[in-house]
Enzyme design. Structure first.
Site, PDB file in Angstrom:
ATOM      1  N   PHE A  91      48.586  53.261   7.231  1.00 20.64           N
ATOM      2  CA  PHE A  91      48.638  53.149   8.740  1.00 20.64           C
ATOM      3  C   PHE A  91      49.068  54.464   9.458  1.00 20.64           C
ATOM      4  O   PHE A  91      50.260  54.787   8.717  1.00 20.64           O
ATOM      5  CB  PHE A  91      49.249  52.014   9.347  1.00 20.64           C
ATOM      6  CG  PHE A  91      48.812  51.249  10.578  1.00 20.64           C
ATOM      7  CD1 PHE A  91      47.885  50.190  10.330  1.00 20.64           C
ATOM      8  CD2 PHE A  91      49.102  51.984  11.703  1.00 20.64           C
ATOM      9  CE1 PHE A  91      47.626  49.755  11.879  1.00 20.64           C
ATOM     10  CE2 PHE A  91      48.586  51.542  12.862  1.00 20.64           C
ATOM     11  CZ  PHE A  91      47.780  50.145  12.914  1.00 20.64           C
ATOM     12  N   PHE A 125      54.383  46.980   7.328  1.00 24.46           N
ATOM     13  CA  PHE A 125      54.732  45.558   6.972  1.00 24.46           C
ATOM     14  C   PHE A 125      54.616  45.064   5.759  1.00 24.46           C
ATOM     15  O   PHE A 125      55.434  44.239   5.186  1.00 24.46           O
ATOM     16  CB  PHE A 125      53.860  44.673   7.997  1.00 24.46           C
ATOM     17  CG  PHE A 125      54.325  43.279   7.946  1.00 24.46           C
ATOM     18  CD1 PHE A 125      55.330  42.725   8.717  1.00 24.46           C
ATOM     19  CD2 PHE A 125      53.714  42.087   7.367  1.00 24.46           C
ATOM     20  CE1 PHE A 125      55.815  41.522   8.698  1.00 24.46           C
ATOM     21  CE2 PHE A 125      53.899  40.763   7.215  1.00 24.46           C
ATOM     22  CZ  PHE A 125      55.145  40.409   7.926  1.00 24.46           C
ATOM     23  N   GLU A 126      53.846  45.879   4.875  1.00 15.16           N
ATOM     24  CA  GLU A 126      53.675  45.669   3.462  1.00 15.16           C
ATOM     25  C   GLU A 126      54.631  46.406   2.538  1.00 15.16           C
ATOM     26  O   GLU A 126      54.772  46.113   1.128  1.00 15.16           O
ATOM     27  CB  GLU A 126      52.314  45.863   2.997  1.00 15.16           C
ATOM     28  CG  GLU A 126      51.365  44.867   3.361  1.00 15.16           C
ATOM     29  CD  GLU A 126      50.997  44.861   4.828  1.00 15.16           C
ATOM     30  OE1 GLU A 126      50.854  45.980   5.492  1.00 15.16           O
ATOM     31  OE2 GLU A 126      50.805  43.804   5.627  1.00 15.16           O
ATOM     32  N   ALA A 166      55.003  54.792   9.351  1.00 16.55           N
ATOM     33  CA  ALA A 166      54.947  55.412  10.995  1.00 16.55           C
ATOM     34  C   ALA A 166      54.738  54.300  11.889  1.00 16.55           C
ATOM     35  O   ALA A 166      53.451  53.797  11.585  1.00 16.55           O
ATOM     36  CB  ALA A 166      54.252  56.542  11.279  1.00 16.55           C
ATOM     37  N   THR A 170      50.702  49.555  19.051  1.00 16.76           N
ATOM     38  CA  THR A 170      50.754  48.037  18.691  1.00 16.76           C
ATOM     39  C   THR A 170      51.523  47.206  19.653  1.00 16.76           C
ATOM     40  O   THR A 170      52.541  47.633  20.019  1.00 16.76           O
ATOM     41  CB  THR A 170      51.415  47.867  17.162  1.00 16.76           C
ATOM     42  OG1 THR A 170      51.457  46.475  17.168  1.00 16.76           O
ATOM     43  CG2 THR A 170      52.742  48.465  17.179  1.00 16.76           C
ATOM     44  N   HIS A 178      52.803  44.380  18.735  1.00 14.54           N
ATOM     45  CA  HIS A 178      53.527  43.682  17.787  1.00 14.54           C
ATOM     46  C   HIS A 178      54.834  44.744  17.242  1.00 14.54           C
ATOM     47  O   HIS A 178      55.201  44.598  16.058  1.00 14.54           O
ATOM     48  CB  HIS A 178      53.230  42.866  16.843  1.00 14.54           C
ATOM     49  CG  HIS A 178      51.950  43.189  16.135  1.00 14.54           C
ATOM     50  ND1 HIS A 178      50.726  43.476  16.381  1.00 14.54           N
ATOM     51  CD2 HIS A 178      52.094  43.444  14.627  1.00 14.54           C
ATOM     52  CE1 HIS A 178      50.071  44.107  15.382  1.00 14.54           C
ATOM     53  NE2 HIS A 178      50.843  43.943  14.307  1.00 14.54           N
ATOM     54  N   PHE A 215      65.115  55.079   3.625  1.00 12.08           N
ATOM     55  CA  PHE A 215      64.287  54.352   4.603  1.00 12.08           C
ATOM     56  C   PHE A 215      63.474  55.753   5.414  1.00 12.08           C
ATOM     57  O   PHE A 215      64.298  56.270   6.164  1.00 12.08           O
ATOM     58  CB  PHE A 215      65.224  53.735   5.803  1.00 12.08           C
ATOM     59  CG  PHE A 215      64.445  52.981   6.731  1.00 12.08           C
ATOM     60  CD1 PHE A 215      63.723  51.972   6.580  1.00 12.08           C
ATOM     61  CD2 PHE A 215      64.435  53.522   8.189  1.00 12.08           C
ATOM     62  CE1 PHE A 215      63.076  51.218   7.675  1.00 12.08           C
ATOM     63  CE2 PHE A 215      63.893  53.020   9.237  1.00 12.08           C
ATOM     64  CZ  PHE A 215      63.130  51.870   9.026  1.00 12.08           C
ATOM     65  N   ARG A 267      58.286  64.449  14.188  1.00 11.72           N
ATOM     66  CA  ARG A 267      59.422  64.020  13.082  1.00 11.72           C
ATOM     67  C   ARG A 267      58.667  64.218  11.592  1.00 11.72           C
ATOM     68  O   ARG A 267      59.388  63.657  10.460  1.00 11.72           O
ATOM     69  CB  ARG A 267      59.968  62.610  13.325  1.00 11.72           C
ATOM     70  CG  ARG A 267      61.053  62.685  14.613  1.00 11.72           C
ATOM     71  CD  ARG A 267      61.262  61.389  15.142  1.00 11.72           C
ATOM     72  NE  ARG A 267      61.713  61.400  16.236  1.00 11.72           N
ATOM     73  CZ  ARG A 267      61.871  61.845  17.396  1.00 11.72           C
ATOM     74  NH1 ARG A 267      60.650  62.424  17.872  1.00 11.72           N
ATOM     75  NH2 ARG A 267      62.665  61.973  18.377  1.00 11.72           N
TER      76      ARG A 267
HETATM   77  N1  INI Z   1      51.475  49.420  10.564  1.00 13.34           N
HETATM   78  C1  INI Z   1      52.150  50.457  10.517  1.00 13.34           C
HETATM   79  O1  INI Z   1      52.414  51.019   9.600  1.00 13.34           O
HETATM   80  N2  INI Z   1      52.326  51.128  11.872  1.00 13.34           N
HETATM   81  C2  INI Z   1      51.936  50.889  12.982  1.00 13.34           C
HETATM   82  O2  INI Z   1      52.191  51.426  13.903  1.00 13.34           O
HETATM   83  C3  INI Z   1      51.193  49.518  12.962  1.00 13.34           C
HETATM   84  N3  INI Z   1      50.674  48.744  14.042  1.00 13.34           N
HETATM   85  O3  INI Z   1      50.604  49.491  15.195  1.00 13.34           O
HETATM   86  O4  INI Z   1      50.449  47.992  14.215  1.00 13.34           O
HETATM   87  C4  INI Z   1      50.924  48.771  11.638  1.00 13.34           C
HETATM   88  N4  INI Z   1      50.434  47.703  11.370  1.00 13.34           N
HETATM   89  C5  INI Z   1      49.917  46.987  10.422  1.00 13.34           C
HETATM   90  C6  INI Z   1      50.878  46.356   9.933  1.00 13.34           C
HETATM   91  O5  INI Z   1      51.863  47.126   9.154  1.00 13.34           O
HETATM   92  C7  INI Z   1      50.337  45.375   8.533  1.00 13.34           C
HETATM   93  O6  INI Z   1      49.479  46.488   7.623  1.00 13.34           O
HETATM   94  C8  INI Z   1      49.268  44.415   8.919  1.00 13.34           C
HETATM   95  O7  INI Z   1      49.870  43.598  10.080  1.00 13.34           O
HETATM   96  C9  INI Z   1      48.898  43.672   8.060  1.00 13.34           C
HETATM   97  O8  INI Z   1      49.966  42.790   7.441  1.00 13.34           O
END
Ligand code: INI
Length: 157
Positions: A24, A59-60, A82, A88, A90, A115, A129
């Site tokens: 992402f 998130f993963e 990032a 987003t 969320h 991190f 950055r």
């Molecule tokens: N994941 C990111 O790494 N950066 C983001 O800015 C982002 N936004 O904008 O939503 C993002 N979302 C995806 C998230 O990490 C998961 O992959 C997704 O929710 C599926 O679990």
């Protein structure tokens, strides 16, 4: 009087590193990745000792980082991503769970986790950055990994 001080010296050329990078915001994260690999290489780490794993998003990161840290194959794991607020609704959940999960992975396994996840309000701040005017957070995370590996070795040795 002399005070004994223990600190890392960034010397860990024989160490093995895993880098886990989110896809992402790939434009930003690829620059963090390039900075991290370049920093490890310039500290003498062989390319064969640097493995890169890709995950969908920040998130993963914790799950894969934890699996790698627990596996005993790597001396440190570097997490790169990032999370950009504008992108987003969320943001707080993704950024918060990512940070909490990475911290937990480090403490549960005893393996340093660096991190290297940007949390910014705008894409411009993220790009700044990621190798432009505000340095490269991926390179900083690699330095942290090197410092922590060398510190832990001193503490153990
Ligand atoms: N994941 C990111 O790494 N950066 C983001 O800015 C982002 N936004 O904008 O939503 C993002 N979302 C995806 C998230 O990490 C998961 O992959 C997704 O929710 C599926 O679990």
């Amino acid at each position: 009087m002399s005070v004994r001080t223990f600190e890392g010296d960034f010397q860990a050329r024989d160490a093995r590193f895993a880098i886990v990078a989110a896809r992402f915001n790939g434009l930003v994260v690829e620059s963090l990745l390039a900075g991290a690999v370049d920093t490890l290489r310039r500290h003498g780490v062989e390319e064969a000792d640097i493995h890169v794993y890709k995950v969908p998003g920040a998130f993963e990161l914790p799950l894969v980082v934890r699996r790698l840290a627990a596996g005993g194959r790597y001396d440190a794991v570097i997490a790169l991503g990032a999370v950009i607020r504008g992108a987003t609704p969320h943001f707080d959940h993704v950024a918060g769970e990512c940070a909490k999960g990475l911290s937990r992975a480090m403490l549960d396994t005893g393996v340093p986790v660096a991190f290297g996840v940007l949390t910014t309000d705008t894409i411009e701040q993220a790009l700044e950055r990621a190798g432009t005017k505000a340095g490269n957070k991926g390179a900083d995370a690699a330095l942290t990994a090197l410092e922590m590996v060398s510190l832990l070795r001193r503490m153990e040795g």
